[in-house]
Each structure stands twice: as C-alpha cells, then as structure tokens.
Design an enzyme around this catalytic site. Structure first.
Site, PDB file in Angstrom:
ATOM      1  N   LYS A  22       0.816  -1.225   0.000  1.00 60.83           N
ATOM      2  CA  LYS A  22       0.000   0.000   0.000  1.00 60.83           C
ATOM      3  C   LYS A  22       0.842   1.264   0.000  1.00 60.83           C
ATOM      4  CE  LYS A  22      -2.177  -0.261   3.799  1.00 60.83           C
ATOM      5  NZ  LYS A  22      -1.898  -1.383   4.583  1.00 60.83           N
ATOM      6  N   ARG A  97     -10.194   2.109   8.764  1.00 61.68           N
ATOM      7  CA  ARG A  97      -9.803   0.750   9.127  1.00 61.68           C
ATOM      8  C   ARG A  97     -10.899  -0.003   9.855  1.00 61.68           C
ATOM      9  NH1 ARG A  97      -3.918   1.405   9.072  1.00 61.68           N
ATOM     10  NH2 ARG A  97      -2.873  -0.429   9.857  1.00 61.68           N
ATOM     11  N   ARG A 136      10.802  -6.858   5.402  1.00 61.84           N
ATOM     12  CA  ARG A 136      10.701  -5.460   5.831  1.00 61.84           C
ATOM     13  C   ARG A 136      11.191  -5.287   7.272  1.00 61.84           C
ATOM     14  NH1 ARG A 136       4.931  -2.495   5.802  1.00 61.84           N
ATOM     15  NH2 ARG A 136       4.790  -3.118   7.967  1.00 61.84           N
ATOM     16  N   ARG A 142      11.021  -1.715  12.287  1.00 61.28           N
ATOM     17  CA  ARG A 142       9.881  -1.059  12.932  1.00 61.28           C
ATOM     18  C   ARG A 142       9.514  -1.766  14.227  1.00 61.28           C
ATOM     19  NH1 ARG A 142       4.989   0.242   8.822  1.00 61.28           N
ATOM     20  NH2 ARG A 142       3.777  -0.577  10.576  1.00 61.28           N
ATOM     21  N   ARG A 153      -1.828  -7.593  13.797  1.00 63.41           N
ATOM     22  CA  ARG A 153      -2.265  -6.591  12.817  1.00 63.41           C
ATOM     23  C   ARG A 153      -2.991  -7.253  11.645  1.00 63.41           C
ATOM     24  NH1 ARG A 153       3.278  -4.834  12.192  1.00 63.41           N
ATOM     25  NH2 ARG A 153       2.728  -3.653  10.348  1.00 63.41           N
TER      26      ARG A 153
END
Ligand code: ADP
Length: 199
Positions: A22, A97, A136, A142, A153
């Site tokens: 995204k 969301r 990632r 992160r 998530r």
C-alpha cells in the site's frame, strides 16, 4: 491519449493487508496524480519520533499492533483533510480501518462538500504477505514488526478492515488490484483499473 495523470481531482482510499504494498503504491500514485499521500501510520510514527502528546497516546497502541482509538485517529484525519494541499485530492493510506471510521470519513468529506472517487484494494495471499513483512522487519526495524505484532495486525485487518470493501463495492467505488508482482507492474495494473473512476 487520456491518462489518470490528467485527472483534475482524485480523492482515493487505498486498502490492503500489511505487506500488500500500500505505502509504495500510494507514494507512486500520489506523484503521478500530484496529490498528497496521507498515511495515518506515518503520521503516528512522526509524532512518536517527535515526542508529541499525540505520539505518546498512539505509541501505547501501535507498539502492540492494536488500533489507536477512533476519537484520536478521526480527529487527526479531519485535521489533515482540512489542509490546503488537499484541495485537488488525496490518497488515504491506512484509513478507514473499521466501520466507525468509514462513517466518520463520509462525515468529514460531506462537511468539505466532496466525495471519494474510488477505493483501491490491493490483494495478496497470506504467505506472500508474511514473506514480505519478514524482509521489511529486517530492513526497517519497525517496533511493530515483531512476529506476534504482525500476526495481531493481520488479524485485525481480516476482522475489521477487509469487510469494509463490500460497503464500498455497493457504492461502485471498489477497485481491486492484484498486489503480486514487480512494483512497476502493480503500479501500471493499478493505473489501468483506476482510469474509469477518474475524470
Ligand atoms: P500497517 O498497515 O503495516 O499495520 P500502518 O503504518 O498503516 O501499518 O499503521 C501502523 C499502526 O498505526 C497500526 O498498527 C495502528 O496502531 C496505527 N494506525 C494506523 N492507522 C490507523 C487507523 N486508521 N486507526 C487506528 N489506528 C491506526
């Protein structure tokens, strides 16, 4: 030949599970359409980094992979969509969301006297998502990219966010795009699918 870059206005939402690409596609599309990409996750991360009060509130939720409360998120999005650089449009990444946020986005846009042109849903299967997210996590480090938080998530996405697409489909706004493939391949697929929605 007309192209999506000729669009006068473009008010878009981009949805898709974590790892679907995204953020990458939102940034490319924003450049092409010359409208800002607005990522609620990026705004939260900038506030966390900057040590603001919003950041402190958000971090207790983002770190666990939970949604930040609607009251906080909705106010932040309302504020951002009222800014001058959004007059020709925007690409919202990470919002709405849940169902309450869909209602709030309608209210915000109604107050501004505008409406959405399309809602893009980037799709990818869970194995591909998990592989991309693992890569990632190594590259970006992160705080919310741990195995447990990623799973949380993805679950919240499946339970609360994915069902929202049917509401947008019934308004003829939904544009589904296969997110598997090279970045530029997905970008041109997305552009072609979006074309009929922009003028
Ligand atoms: P991802 O889609 O990979 O989970 P984001 O950058 O979109 O990452 O969001 C990171 C975190 O920010 C989310 O896990 C959540 O805690 C918070 N967040 C982002 N957007 C919203 C939203 N619309 N409502 C509530 N919380 C949000």
């Amino acid at each position: 030949m007309s192209s999506i870059s000729d669009a006068v206005t473009a008010r878009l939402v981009i949805m898709g599970p974590q790892g679907a690409g995204k953020g990458t596609q939102a940034a490319l599309l924003a450049e092409r359409l010359d409208v800002p990409a607005i990522s609620t996750g990026d705004i939260f991360r900038a506030n966390i980094k900057g040590g603001t009060e919003l950041g402190r509130t958000a971090q207790s939720f983002t770190a666990k992979g939970e949604l930040v409360p609607d009251s906080v998120t909705n106010a932040m999005v309302r504020d951002r969509l009222g800014a001058d650089d959004v007059s020709r449009g925007f690409i919202l990444d990470g919002y709405p969301r849940n169902a309450a946020q869909v209602t709030e986005l309608d209210a915000i846009l109604g107050d501004l006297g505008v409406s959405l042109d399309a809602v893009i849903e980037l799709t990818a299967d869970r194995d591909e998502l998990l592989a991309r997210l693992a890569r990632r996590a190594e590259l970006e480090g992160r705080e919310d990219d741990t195995e447990e938080t990623i799973a949380r998530r993805l679950d919240i996405y499946a339970e609360q966010t994915a069902p929202l697409t049917s509401a947008y489909a019934s308004r003829d706004l939904l544009v589904q795009v296969d997110g598997i493939g090279a970045i530029d391949e997905v970008a041109s697929r997305l552009g072609a699918a979006l074309e009929p929605h922009l003028s």
